[in-house]
Design a protein around this motif. Structure first.
Motif: not given
Length: 156
Positions: A42-49
């Motif tokens: 499991l991976a958590l991903l946050h993308v900063i736009e």
């Protein structure tokens, strides 16, 4: 090809893109259940736009610091806090910056890393309420399965 990464036991790599909105916790709880069910990574991903002109005054970093480093550090700290809160000590936590929309980076990540299930949230009553949103763009463009988790607290 869709489903390439799925083994006889189910999914092997699950991605939970998070935006730190109210739908984040229900998404992570569901992603945790799916990862346990399938014994999947499991991976958590946050993308900063990253749009420099759209930075709220409270998030402006000091002059001598590259702003993206500050935003990435904050995102990693928030991911660590969420992982502790939900009980995801082994989940990978990734924060990325992208000058375009988040869905592009989510799709690229899933293709590059072999993700076979994306678990993400949406706030509308019906999935079609989210047309044009990141969730719908990911659903349309993903080569792997996408599980949309409705946030019942904010749904109309």
């Amino acid at each position: 090809m869709p489903g390439e990464g799925i083994t006889m036991g189910g999914y092997s790599f699950i991605l939970a893109p998070v935006d730190f909105s109210p739908s984040t916790r229900p998404v992570l709880k569901r992603a945790l259940r799916e990862s346990e069910l399938h014994s999947a990574r499991l991976a958590l991903l946050h993308v900063i736009e990253f749009y420099p002109e759209d930075v709220p005054p409270g998030l402006v970093p000091p002059e001598n610091v590259d702003p993206i480093h500050v935003y990435l550090r904050r995102a990693r700290e928030q991911l660590d806090d969420l992982a502790r809160e939900i009980g995801l000590p082994d989940a990978e936590r990734i924060a990325l910056a992208h000058t375009g929309s988040a869905y592009h980076e989510i799709i690229r990540f899933t293709r590059d890393k072999g993700v076979d299930l994306i678990v993400m949230g949406y706030a509308g009553r019906w999935v079609y309420d989210a047309v044009g949103s990141t969730a719908m763009a990911v659903t349309r463009h993903s080569r792997c399965d996408v599980l949309l988790v409705r946030n019942t607290e904010t749904a109309e």
